[in-house]
Design a protein around this motif. Structure first.
Motif, PDB file in Angstrom:
ATOM      1  N   ALA A  64      36.843  41.087  39.247  1.00 20.95           N
ATOM      2  CA  ALA A  64      36.175  40.325  38.194  1.00 20.95           C
ATOM      3  C   ALA A  64      35.146  41.163  37.446  1.00 20.95           C
ATOM      4  CB  ALA A  64      35.514  39.084  38.789  1.00 20.95           C
ATOM      5  N   TYR A  93      44.060  39.552  29.891  1.00 16.78           N
ATOM      6  CA  TYR A  93      44.651  39.105  31.150  1.00 16.78           C
ATOM      7  C   TYR A  93      43.613  38.360  31.994  1.00 16.78           C
ATOM      8  CZ  TYR A  93      48.499  42.101  29.830  1.00 16.78           C
ATOM      9  OH  TYR A  93      49.550  42.663  29.153  1.00 16.78           O
ATOM     10  N   GLY A  94      43.530  37.080  31.765  1.00 18.04           N
ATOM     11  CA  GLY A  94      42.659  36.225  32.567  1.00 18.04           C
ATOM     12  C   GLY A  94      41.355  35.887  31.874  1.00 18.04           C
ATOM     13  N   THR A  95      41.093  34.596  31.724  1.00 17.65           N
ATOM     14  CA  THR A  95      39.791  34.138  31.219  1.00 17.65           C
ATOM     15  C   THR A  95      39.206  33.096  32.174  1.00 17.65           C
ATOM     16  OG1 THR A  95      40.958  32.531  29.829  1.00 17.65           O
ATOM     17  CG2 THR A  95      40.287  34.597  28.781  1.00 17.65           C
ATOM     18  N   ASP A  96      39.620  33.196  33.444  1.00 12.49           N
ATOM     19  CA  ASP A  96      39.135  32.252  34.459  1.00 12.49           C
ATOM     20  C   ASP A  96      38.427  32.970  35.608  1.00 12.49           C
ATOM     21  OD1 ASP A  96      41.414  33.489  35.411  1.00 12.49           O
ATOM     22  OD2 ASP A  96      42.257  31.688  36.323  1.00 12.49           O
ATOM     23  N   TYR A  97      37.902  34.174  35.325  1.00 14.81           N
ATOM     24  CA  TYR A  97      37.125  34.909  36.330  1.00 14.81           C
ATOM     25  C   TYR A  97      35.706  34.330  36.402  1.00 14.81           C
ATOM     26  CZ  TYR A  97      40.743  38.522  36.652  1.00 14.81           C
ATOM     27  OH  TYR A  97      41.916  39.198  36.870  1.00 14.81           O
ATOM     28  N   SER A 137      36.299  36.342  31.208  1.00 11.05           N
ATOM     29  CA  SER A 137      37.097  37.574  31.188  1.00 11.05           C
ATOM     30  C   SER A 137      36.417  38.648  32.029  1.00 11.05           C
ATOM     31  CB  SER A 137      37.310  38.062  29.752  1.00 11.05           C
ATOM     32  OG  SER A 137      36.095  38.445  29.141  1.00 11.05           O
ATOM     33  N   CYS A 138      37.186  39.662  32.439  1.00  7.93           N
ATOM     34  CA  CYS A 138      36.668  40.706  33.328  1.00  7.93           C
ATOM     35  C   CYS A 138      35.524  41.478  32.671  1.00  7.93           C
ATOM     36  CB  CYS A 138      37.785  41.675  33.695  1.00  7.93           C
ATOM     37  SG  CYS A 138      39.013  40.999  34.829  1.00  7.93           S
ATOM     38  N   ASP A 156      43.048  43.257  39.644  1.00  7.38           N
ATOM     39  CA  ASP A 156      41.888  43.386  38.763  1.00  7.38           C
ATOM     40  C   ASP A 156      40.660  42.691  39.355  1.00  7.38           C
ATOM     41  OD1 ASP A 156      42.983  44.896  36.752  1.00  7.38           O
ATOM     42  OD2 ASP A 156      43.458  43.209  35.447  1.00  7.38           O
ATOM     43  N   ARG A 214      46.085  36.253  34.811  1.00  3.61           N
ATOM     44  CA  ARG A 214      45.504  37.422  35.480  1.00  3.61           C
ATOM     45  C   ARG A 214      46.577  38.435  35.874  1.00  3.61           C
ATOM     46  NH1 ARG A 214      40.973  35.626  39.969  1.00  3.61           N
ATOM     47  NH2 ARG A 214      39.813  34.092  38.728  1.00  3.61           N
ATOM     48  N   ARG A 215      46.189  39.698  35.942  1.00  5.69           N
ATOM     49  CA  ARG A 215      47.047  40.747  36.490  1.00  5.69           C
ATOM     50  C   ARG A 215      46.664  40.984  37.943  1.00  5.69           C
ATOM     51  NH1 ARG A 215      46.155  45.644  32.309  1.00  5.69           N
ATOM     52  NH2 ARG A 215      44.055  45.329  33.139  1.00  5.69           N
TER      53      ARG A 215
END
Length: 326
Positions: A289, A210-214, A220-221, A287, A283-284
Motif C-alpha cells: 500500500a 491498479y487499485g483505489t481501495d488501499y 491508491s498506492c 503491490d 489491484r495487482r
C-alpha cells in the motif's frame, strides 16, 4: 587513475546516468550489459561496453583480468514486480544467481568495494512509515526476495573476505538527466511517471490505476519518488564512504515524501497541460500500500544531499526527455 569502476547494467536507465556521474567525478567507468533492456547509445562515448551477462563467469572474469577493477556498481537486474510474481524463477536467476557469480568473480580478484542496487521491496508491507533500515525485511514478492537474498550474500561474503559493500535500497526512481543527456528510453517501461508522461504525449492511450481501495488517503498506492540524478549521486557518496575504510552499510535512498498514484497523475497533467484517460482497475499482486523512506542514515553516514526533491521537477525532466524520444 588506472583502475576502472565496473557498472553492470550500465546501458540501462539508472546505469547510463551512473556512467555520466562517474565521468564527472573523474572516474573511469566500464560497462557490462546484456542489452536486453539497455541501449548501446545510452553508454557515453569513450566508455568501454561489453555485451553479455554478469551470470557468465568466464565472460566477467576475462574482463576483470584485462581491466583492473577498483569497485563494482551492480545494477543489472529484472525489476518488474508483477512480472516477478508470474515468472519467479527468472528473477531468482537474473537477480540472485547472477549476482552470486559476479560477487564470486570479484572475490577471486580481490575487488575491494561493491555498491549494490537493492530495493524498498525488501520491506514488504512495512509496519510503519517512514521506513527505517532497522525495520523487518519481509518481502511480499519474488522481486523483493531476490534482492534481499543478494543482501544476505553480501553480508556473509564481507565477513569472510576483504570486500566492503553498500546496499542502497531504492524507493521509486524517476525523472531524467536535467541536461537532457540520458533518461528512461524503453517504450515498455513500467514506472508510473514514465507511463504517465507517455500518456500525456499520446504515446499511450491513457493509463491504468491498479487499485483505489488501499488504506491510503485516496485509496491508491503511495510511493516515495526519487530523482535519478540524486540516486546516482548517492552511489558516488557510497563509493567515497567505502574507500575511506568505513564498514559495509545498508541505506535507504528516498526523499521521505509519499505521493499517491492519483497525486502523480494530477501533477503530470498539470505540468504537461494535457488531460488523458485514466482507467481504474483492480489491484495487482505483490503491490504494498505505501512505501516511504526514512533517509537520515544516507544523509548522516554517506553525506548524501538530494538536489531535486520536488515532484514537479521530476515530472518536468521526465517529460522533457520523453519529448526527445521518437
Amino acid at each position: 587513475m588506472d583502475n576502472y569502476i565496473l557498472v553492470t547494467g550500465g546501458a540501462g536507465y539508472i546505469g547510463s546516468h551512473m556512467t555520466l556521474a562517474l565521468q564527472a567525478a573523474g572516474e573511469r567507468p566500464l560497462v557490462i550489459d546484456d542489452l536486453s533492456a539497455g541501449l548501446r547509445s545510452a553508454v557515453p562515448d569513450g566508455v568501454p561496453l561489453f555485451a553479455g551477462s554478469v551470470g557468465d563467469a568466464a565472460f566477467v572474469g576475462d574482463i576483470m583480468d584485462r581491466y583492473p577493477i577498483a569497485a563494482i556498481i551492480h545494477f543489472a537486474a529484472s525489476v518488474v514486480v508483477p512480472e516477478s510474481v508470474a515468472r519467479p524463477l527468472d528473477y531468482y536467476r537474473n537477480n540472485t544467481a547472477n549476482a552470486r557469480t559476479l560477487i564470486d568473480c570479484a572475490v577471486q580478484r580481490k575487488v575491494p568495494h561493491l555498491v549494490f542496487s537493492s530495493t524498498a521491496a525488501v520491506y514488504g508491507e512495512p509496519d510503519r512509515t517512514p521506513i527505517s533500515e532497522g525495520q523487518s525485511t519481509q518481502p511480499i514478492n519474488p522481486y523483493g526476495r531476490s534482492k534481499l537474498m543478494v543482501e544476505w550474500m553480501l553480508d556473509d561474503v564481507a565477513r569472510a573476505h576483504p570486500l566492503s559493500y553498500a546496499a542502497l535500497r531504492y524507493f521509486n526512481v524517476a525523472g531524467a538527466d536535467p541536461d537532457g543527456r540520458a533518461g528512461q528510453s524503453s517504450p515498455n517501461a513500467t514506472h508510473l511517471i514514465k507511463i504517465a508522461v507517455q500518456a500525456a504525449l499520446g504515446k499511450r492511450d491513457g493509463l491504468d490505476v491498479y487499485g483505489t481501495d488501499y488504506p491510503t488517503a485516496d485509496g491508491s498506492c503511495v510511493r516515495d519518488y526519487v530523482h535519478v540524478s540524486d540516486l546516482v549521486a548517492a552511489h558516488i557518496d557510497a563509493l567515497r564512504y567505502l574507500r575511506a575504510g568505513n564498514p559495509s552499510v545498508i541505506c535507504n535512498i528516498g526523499y521521505a515524501n509519499g505521493y499517491s498514484v492519483l497525486d502523480v497523475i494530477e501533477v503530470v497533467k498539470r505540468v504537461s497541460g494535457i488531460d488523458f484517460d485514466v482507467r481504474i482497475k483492480g489491484r495487482r499482486p505483490g503491490d504494498p500500500a505505501a512505501l516511504v523512506a526514512s533517509n537520515e542514515l544516507a544523509k548522516s553516514l554517506l553525506g548524501w544531499r538530494p538536489r531535486h526533491d520536488d515532484l514537479e521537477t521530476i515530472v518536468r525532466h521526465a517529460l522533457a526527455w520523453e519529448r526527445r524520444l521518437p
